[in-house]
Design a protein around this motif. Structure first.
Motif, mmCIF file in Angstrom:
data_model
loop_
_atom_site.group_PDB
_atom_site.id
_atom_site.type_symbol
_atom_site.label_atom_id
_atom_site.label_comp_id
_atom_site.label_asym_id
_atom_site.label_seq_id
_atom_site.Cartn_x
_atom_site.Cartn_y
_atom_site.Cartn_z
ATOM 1 N N ASP A 136 0.824 -1.089 0.076
ATOM 2 C CA ASP A 136 -0.063 0.144 -0.081
ATOM 3 C C ASP A 136 0.825 1.416 0.076
ATOM 4 O O ASP A 136 2.138 1.057 -0.403
ATOM 5 N N GLN A 137 0.398 2.333 0.148
ATOM 6 C CA GLN A 137 1.117 3.566 0.257
ATOM 7 C C GLN A 137 2.359 3.531 1.225
ATOM 8 O O GLN A 137 3.257 4.321 1.030
ATOM 9 N N LEU A 175 6.037 0.738 -8.225
ATOM 10 C CA LEU A 175 5.212 1.816 -7.697
ATOM 11 C C LEU A 175 6.076 2.948 -7.364
ATOM 12 O O LEU A 175 5.658 4.126 -7.478
ATOM 13 N N MET A 177 6.814 4.183 -3.938
ATOM 14 C CA MET A 177 6.836 4.720 -2.798
ATOM 15 C C MET A 177 8.063 4.243 -1.959
ATOM 16 O O MET A 177 8.285 2.918 -1.959
ATOM 17 N N GLU A 186 -2.611 9.797 -12.001
ATOM 18 C CA GLU A 186 -2.266 10.434 -10.774
ATOM 19 C C GLU A 186 -0.755 9.762 -10.498
ATOM 20 O O GLU A 186 -0.826 8.288 -10.559
ATOM 21 N N VAL A 209 2.382 8.255 -8.294
ATOM 22 C CA VAL A 209 2.464 7.821 -7.037
ATOM 23 C C VAL A 209 3.761 8.713 -6.250
ATOM 24 O O VAL A 209 4.669 8.929 -6.867
ATOM 25 N N THR A 214 7.075 9.648 -4.647
ATOM 26 C CA THR A 214 8.287 9.058 -4.474
ATOM 27 C C THR A 214 9.293 10.233 -4.304
ATOM 28 O O THR A 214 8.912 11.409 -4.618
ATOM 29 N N LEU A 233 -0.842 6.135 -11.937
ATOM 30 C CA LEU A 233 -1.847 5.232 -11.629
ATOM 31 C C LEU A 233 -2.960 5.757 -12.584
ATOM 32 O O LEU A 233 -3.190 7.023 -12.495
ATOM 33 N N ARG A 236 -6.510 7.020 -12.675
ATOM 34 C CA ARG A 236 -7.473 7.160 -11.620
ATOM 35 C C ARG A 236 -8.742 6.333 -11.691
ATOM 36 O O ARG A 236 -9.060 5.601 -12.639
ATOM 37 N N ARG A 288 -4.359 -2.514 -9.916
ATOM 38 C CA ARG A 288 -4.282 -0.814 -10.652
ATOM 39 C C ARG A 288 -3.723 -1.074 -11.875
ATOM 40 O O ARG A 288 -3.020 -1.992 -12.106
ATOM 41 N N TYR A 328 4.662 2.793 -16.009
ATOM 42 C CA TYR A 328 6.087 2.709 -15.481
ATOM 43 C C TYR A 328 6.848 3.762 -16.347
ATOM 44 O O TYR A 328 7.006 3.254 -17.659
#
Length: 480
Positions: free
Chosen positions: A235-236, A261, A263, A400, A402, A404, A413, A415, A449, A453
């Motif tokens: 997750d985030q 992703l 993050m 949107e 991610v 980082t 990603l 929306r 999702r 990339y």
């Protein structure tokens, strides 16, 4: 040149030579245009008279399989017809295993530069033009002089002491790594480090935890050992540590810049991961693949620097900071693993080429690596800002970013409320000479999702605007 000819007995030696040369030419083992040894030399090597060899050459020339050039020599003239296929061999006992390897996908394989789109958001590639080739050339030349007195000897399995010391200093300064040079193993890229750890630690049926989505080549590598690979969602804040099964013996993670992703793993999640590994006695592989480039916030500690129980193997790479073709990496091993992993390395390839090790040690010690990183950082920061501009503005209705803070790729990603045919977007972009990559291949199962990339190490800053302007036009057209 050495030409393999095997003559038996003492009868029909000229005939044997003729048949072997003819078969080698028609089967393609002697290539078209390849020069044969002079008749005098070949006669001496085979213990024949020069006339016997000359007669064979003349016969092959008559059959238009050789062509003689006065004052130069005799050259193969391959027949125009394709050679007959060899008859099928005996069934192999390992044919099923071979079939599995042949069917295995090879993700992230990149062909020659000519195969890329004009505007290509390639991940994991630095800009060659930024590399200090003159300084590297001087380091290689110095290494050649230094190695002169040691030629003919094998090097240490773990790596040359001067490079291990240089890496220990570099890793301590940039990532807070706590280690001695003896804990460092020099590898042929980070991928070999992963392979060595997998072969050292895993038996068939052992459980390995990877991130989902994650680095596909790590998953495939662990599966190749016969291990049971379990994907744990992110997750985030990074990997959901609570989902790690009790049977886990190895955990693979990218805490600083989650792949793909982007993050970072939160401090609370890092502490939870270390605690969970301690409960299970599991080794954590910390893949620190591109953390050298950080753009905002306070530097985060490496997971290895937080480890108090000897559970983290920290894998680093010079492919992202220098050049991929150098194939130089390293792993900082927990003390308990040092001897075993060195043994596996010894059995695999003995040691990494010493010339490149000497050059890299000098390159680090003279400060060239840090200066190169700072130079690249300024360029990559500008490219990152252009991406943030586009995805925070013109492309915001569809994507949107991610959040980082490090590395040189981002994920955008789709929306939640947007219905977008990603395959069609990628096809149209490629026709417009824009190379985009979906994040879908980084999921082992059904993607939760969808998005893009976007590597920005190898695309010029000005090209980002041109490429994303094209993408905006395609999206607007698809929405019409």
């Amino acid at each position: 040149m050495e030409l393999h000819i095997s003559l038996e007995g003492r009868r029909d030696l000229g005939g044997q030579l003729y048949r072997q040369l003819r078969e080698a030419i028609t089967a393609g083992r002697l290539a078209d245009g390849q020069q044969l040894p002079p008749s005098r030399l070949l006669a001496s090597q085979l213990g024949l008279s020069r006339k016997t060899v000359s007669d064979v050459y003349d016969r092959l020339a008559y059959e238009q399989l050789l062509v003689g050039k006065v004052g130069v020599g005799s050259f193969v003239q391959a027949p125009s017809a394709a050679p007959l296929p060899r008859p099928g061999g005996a069934p192999l006992a390992s044919s099923e295993r071979l079939a599995r390897w042949e069917a295995t996908a090879r993700p992230l394989v990149q062909g020659p530069r000519s195969g890329f789109a004009r505007y290509a958001f390639i991940g994991g590639r630095a800009t060659p033009a930024l590399f200090p080739h003159d300084q590297w050339r001087r380091c290689v030349q110095a290494a050649l002089r230094q190695e002169r007195g040691e030629r003919g000897n094998y090097g240490p399995v773990a790596g040359l002491p001067e490079l291990r010391a240089a890496i220990a200093g570099h890793a301590a300064f940039t990532r807070g790594i706590v280690c001695t040079p003896e804990q460092i193993l020099v590898t042929n890229g980070a991928q070999q480090a992963l392979s060595l750890l997998a072969n050292t630690l895993l038996d068939a049926g052992d459980t390995v935890v990877v991130e989902e989505p994650g680095y596909p080549m790590a998953r495939q590598l662990f599966e190749a050992t016969g291990a049971r690979v379990v994907g744990v969602e992110v997750d985030q804040e990074g990997m959901l540590v609570a989902q790690i099964p009790d049977s886990a013996r190895l955990v693979y993670a990218t805490p600083t810049h989650q792949f793909p992703l982007g993050m970072p793993m939160s401090m609370a999640r890092r502490q939870a991961l270390l605690a969970r590994a301690g409960e299970l006695g599991a080794i954590i592989i910390e893949d620190d693949y591109d953390s050298a480039f950080r753009y905002e916030g306070r530097p985060t500690d490496s997971l290895q620097s937080m480890d108090r129980h000897g559970l983290v193997a920290h894998v680093g790479s010079f492919s992202k900071t220098m050049l991929p073709e150098l194939r130089m990496g390293y792993v900082v091993l927990p003390t308990a693993l040092v001897r075993a992993v060195q043994t596996v390395k010894h059995l695999t390839d003995w040691h990494t080429p010493t010339l490149m090790q000497l050059a890299l040690a000098r390159f680090i010690d003279e400060g060239h690596l840090q200066r190169h990183i700072r130079r690249c950082h300024a360029v990559y920061a500008g490219r990152r800002e252009r991406l943030r501009h586009w995805f925070g503005g013109p492309l915001a209705p569809w994507f949107e970013l991610v959040p980082t803070a490090a590395g040189f790729h981002v994920a955008a990603l789709v929306r939640d409320h947007v219905r977008l045919d990603m395959a069609e977007l990628l096809r149209r972009a490629r026709r417009a000479d824009v190379g985009l990559l979906s994040i879908a291949p980084f999921y082992h199962g059904t993607p939760r999702r969808h998005g893009l990339y976007l590597g920005y190490g190898a695309i010029d800053t000005l090209d980002i605007d041109a490429a994303l302007g094209i993408v905006q036009g395609i999206l607007a057209d698809m929405a019409a």
